[in-house]
Scaffold this active site. Structure first.
Site, PDB file in Angstrom:
ATOM      1  CD  GLU A 314      -3.084  -1.049   2.162  1.00 38.72           C
ATOM      2  OE1 GLU A 314      -2.819  -0.592   3.288  1.00 38.72           O
ATOM      3  OE2 GLU A 314      -4.204  -1.459   1.826  1.00 38.72           O
ATOM      4  CG  ASP A 387      -7.751  -5.530   4.528  1.00 41.98           C
ATOM      5  OD1 ASP A 387      -7.238  -5.781   5.611  1.00 41.98           O
ATOM      6  OD2 ASP A 387      -7.878  -4.384   4.076  1.00 41.98           O
ATOM      7  CD  GLU A 415     -10.008  -1.292   7.910  1.00 45.38           C
ATOM      8  OE1 GLU A 415      -9.145  -1.929   8.529  1.00 45.38           O
ATOM      9  OE2 GLU A 415      -9.813  -0.825   6.774  1.00 45.38           O
TER      10      GLU A 415
HETATM   11  O1  GCW Z   1      -7.394  -2.980   6.073  1.00 47.71           O
HETATM   12  C1  GCW Z   1      -6.410  -2.122   5.657  1.00 47.71           C
HETATM   13  C2  GCW Z   1      -6.720  -0.788   6.250  1.00 47.71           C
HETATM   14  C3  GCW Z   1      -5.526   0.139   6.278  1.00 47.71           C
HETATM   15  C4  GCW Z   1      -4.384  -0.589   6.956  1.00 47.71           C
HETATM   16  C5  GCW Z   1      -4.072  -1.854   6.155  1.00 47.71           C
HETATM   17  C6  GCW Z   1      -2.950  -2.684   6.756  1.00 47.71           C
HETATM   18  C7  GCW Z   1      -2.646   0.232   8.363  1.00 47.71           C
HETATM   19  O2  GCW Z   1      -7.777  -0.204   5.541  1.00 47.71           O
HETATM   20  O3  GCW Z   1      -5.910   1.292   6.978  1.00 47.71           O
HETATM   21  O4  GCW Z   1      -3.245   0.210   7.113  1.00 47.71           O
HETATM   22  O5  GCW Z   1      -5.206  -2.668   6.123  1.00 47.71           O
HETATM   23  O6  GCW Z   1      -3.270  -3.664   7.410  1.00 47.71           O
HETATM   24  O7  GCW Z   1      -1.797  -2.372   6.578  1.00 47.71           O
END
Ligand code: GCW
Length: 737
Positions: A314, A387, A415
């Protein structure tokens, strides 16, 4: 007025008038220690007639950890029993209680308890007979083991267990039981829904907030032994001298509770704060910079735990920026930490340069590197392959990395599960993945056995949870989210425990032991995560949330630059059907699982319905095992989710008599939000998918309240925890219908 008060006091004293439960705000978590009712109070008073201070004449003076264990015991017993039992230097009473290690307690040294199997952190709680007298001992090899034992002993009283004939031995199944805070240095918390960060960097090192001790105490009470203080999207500033001095002060507060400090490191720190022109892990200057930085850290914090890394993920910098591998990057840091005993937790959450299926990417990148990592590296793998979705199948990296210790990362902060406002107990989700079978070494190769090291003989083991803790009075943004912190700790200690038993423990300690409260609340918690799955992403759907904020539904979203940032990428819904074909005819992500599991998931006949649309693109009219069409089943699941929330509200509304009014009202208010948003999720999702399926709703099922266009226009401007800028809402945008 005075007369009336006096009369009320007299009536209350006579027990004729039920005093309302005193107001509570949840700050005390599960460590409230309220006065027990009879017959428990008398029974326990009789069982613990005296506490023995057996440190006199022992080999060592009591450590601060041991003193904490004793004062916790005193505090707990004072609250629960109304008064602490007397402290004596000898066990003169029958039913005396003594605690310590053979080194700190001469009596225990003579008792020759079987402590060998308990390791560094385990404890034993035993009823022994000493010269005809029953004595209860809380014993361990180390002081932190005694502290864990003291909390476990108090838990017995808090949950109304018998203290007769105790024969408890417990040791953690995993070594690293770590909270990952996604806390930024400016006090914001990425994906945090409980207010600002609890770390007040501006007042450290001089004035550590008393909350740090309360935090550490709560962690110790459930066996958490590590904390990564800062966000994995890390700022290099944390590694500068002024911050390290602050970190050292914090570490000093947390240490007596057995809590080690770790930091999330930024891979490019040598450039950003070290003045180098590269962060190439094979560059000697870079290696020297890290070695010297690590040396500096250990001079300040001799028991520093190590680094957590999000690299090449990311947009974060990483070794691939220099044409190097994850192993090159992790090993460089591992080499710097090794002389000091530190570890590297290297995250496997990587994706990018999308080929055909994001669910395949981490596996494709890391499996070729198995065996290339140095001994103090752990690969930190999210529970599912994409995720932290409400439901994902297990990550195929569990079972595939035989020569690299794999630790699991779960999200405690919700989240994707309704933030802090929706009630969703995550115990069943953690349990689901821990018990999932990888088949890596035949049947019974569960994820729990992968991460506890028993399957492949890992050198180090661990589990991390992304913390849901913030500066809110109740710590987690809601009363019930405390249970997610709690269950994470308990399962990281022992992944074979049941989520339901843990929920029951938590309810008894946090609210009430009254069975008329415990049974319905535990049932409500146990069904709550499935309810969220149903109204957000049923039947194996994933990532249907609005972009960025992840607040509310967005199954129609298609306009983001990266394909896999779009919900339509995940649902693949069109006029023919819905779902992601990950079988051999599609992306073949299913081929990353061990043979029997892959076969089960590949076939429409045998794939568990909960993973159906994760692995298959299914025609709307397909008949499922229920006899219903896929479309009907989908609609019923959305509806069932909303109904489950209504049922939770009904349950809760009948429980006012058992809870103080403050916590009762807060939970009720949040359930009302949850109901409104569950309805929003259901209606918006059905409205969108119906434009593709072009099928009627099953008979008797209410249609969405609004048109798809209205749902698409909904704007929620205040989403907390979002690292970017929340969408600007035009005045014409409706808020949640
Ligand atoms: O789920 C995603 C989140 C990000 C997060 C990323 C990760 C810290 O939306 O905010 O960043 O995972 O786990 O690195």
């Amino acid at each position: 007025m005075l007369l009336r008060l006096a009369a009320l006091a007299a009536l209350t004293a006579l027990g004729l008038c039920a005093a309302p439960a005193p107001a509570e705000d949840g700050h005390q978590l599960w460590l409230r220690y309220p006065l027990l009712k009879e017959p428990w109070r008398s029974e326990y008073r009789a069982a613990v007639a005296q506490i023995v201070d057996c440190t006199a004449g022992a080999a060592a003076t009591p450590s601060s950890t041991l003193l904490l264990a004793r004062s916790e015991l005193m505090r707990g017993l004072t609250g629960l029993l109304g008064a602490a039992p007397p402290l004596a230097s000898e066990a003169t009473e029958s039913r005396a209680l003594l605690l310590g290690t053979p080194r700190s307690c001469a009596l225990l040294a003579r008792a020759r308890l079987p402590l060998r199997g308990l390791g560094r952190e385990g404890y034993a709680i035993r009823t022994l007979l000493r010269r005809g007298r029953a004595v209860t001992v809380i014993a361990a090899n180390t002081d932190v083991g005694v502290l864990y034992g003291a909390f476990a002993f108090l838990r017995l009283l808090q949950t109304h267990r018998s203290l007769a004939h105790l024969e408890i031995s417990s040791r953690p199944h995993l070594e690293l039981r770590v909270l990952d805070h996604w806390d930024n240095l400016d006090g914001s918390v990425e994906r945090g829904y409980a207010g600002r960060s609890i770390w007040d960097w501006s007042r450290l090192p001089d004035d550590p907030d008393p909350r740090y001790r309360e935090y550490a105490r709560a962690c110790a009470s459930i066996g958490i032994n590590g904390t990564v203080l800062n966000n994995v999207n890390a700022s290099a500033q944390i590694m500068t001298r002024p911050y390290l001095v602050k970190v050292a002060a914090l570490a000093g507060v947390l240490r007596p509770y057995g809590l080690k400090v770790y930091l999330a490191a930024r891979f490019s720190a040598p450039i950003e704060i070290g003045g180098l022109t590269t962060a190439d892990p094979l560059d000697p200057a870079v290696r020297a910079w890290w070695a010297s930085k690590v040396g500096e850290i250990y001079r300040l914090i001799p028991d520093f735990g190590g680094f957590l890394l999000k690299a090449d993920s990311e947009g974060e910098p990483g070794p691939q920026d220099y044409g190097r591998t994850h192993a090159d990057g992790a090993n460089m840091l591992a080499d710097a930490l090794a002389p000091h005993g530190g570890v590297v937790m290297w995250r496997a959450f990587v994706y990018g340069r999308l080929r055909e299926d994001r669910a395949r990417q981490a596996y494709d990148e890391f499996v070729p590197l198995d065996g290339h990592f140095h001994p103090n590296v752990l690969l930190q793998v999210k529970n599912g392959p994409i995720d932290f979705q409400p439901r994902e199948p297990l990550n195929p990296l569990f079972g595939a990395m035989r020569r690299t210790p794999v630790m699991m990362e779960v999200e405690i902060t919700k989240e994707y599960l309704g933030f802090a406002t929706h009630l969703a107990y995550l115990g069943p989700m953690y349990e689901e993945v821990l018990r999932a079978d990888t088949y890596a070494q035949g049947r019974g190769s569960t994820v729990a056995r992968v991460i506890d090291g028993s399957l492949f003989g890992y050198r180090i083991t661990g589990m991390a949870g992304v913390a849901n803790i913030g500066a809110d009075r109740n710590w987690t943004g809601s009363q019930f989210d405390q249970a997610n912190w709690y269950v994470f700790g308990r399962l990281a200690w022992d992944p074979t425990l049941s989520a339901e038993a843990i929920a029951e423990e938590w309810v008894r300690m946090t609210f009430s032991n009254d069975p008329r409260f415990v049974a319905p609340v535990v049932a409500m918690m146990m069904g709550s995560r499935e309810a969220v799955v149903d109204y957000m992403t049923p039947l194996g759907l994933a990532h249907q949330m609005a972009s960025g904020t992840h607040y509310g539904p967005g199954p129609w979203v298609a306009g983001n630059a990266e394909p896999d940032w779009n919900p339509v990428y995940y649902n693949r819904a069109d006029s023919s059907g819905i779902g992601f074909d990950r079988t051999a005819s599609g992306s073949d992500a299913v081929g990353e699982y061990a043979r029997p599991l892959a076969a089960q998931l590949s076939s429409l006949k045998t794939v568990p319905q909960k993973y159906l649309l994760w692995f298959h693109h299914v025609p709307w009219g397909e008949r499922l095992s229920s006899g219903r069409t896929l479309w009907d089943e989908l609609v019923l699941h959305y509806t069932r989710g909303v109904d489950a929330v209504s049922a939770m509200r009904r349950t809760w509304s009948g429980l006012a008599a058992y809870v103080d009014s403050e916590r009762f009202a807060e939970v009720a208010a949040l359930l009302a939000i949850q109901q409104r948003e569950a309805q929003w999720w259901r209606d918006a999702s059905i409205a969108y998918f119906q434009t593709l399926s072009r099928r009627p709703l099953p008979p008797g099922i209410a249609p969405p309240a609004h048109s798809l266009a209205e749902y698409e226009a909904v704007c929620f401007p205040f989403s907390p925890g979002y690292p970017g800028t929340s969408p600007a809402c035009a005045p014409a945008n409706p808020v949640i219908p």
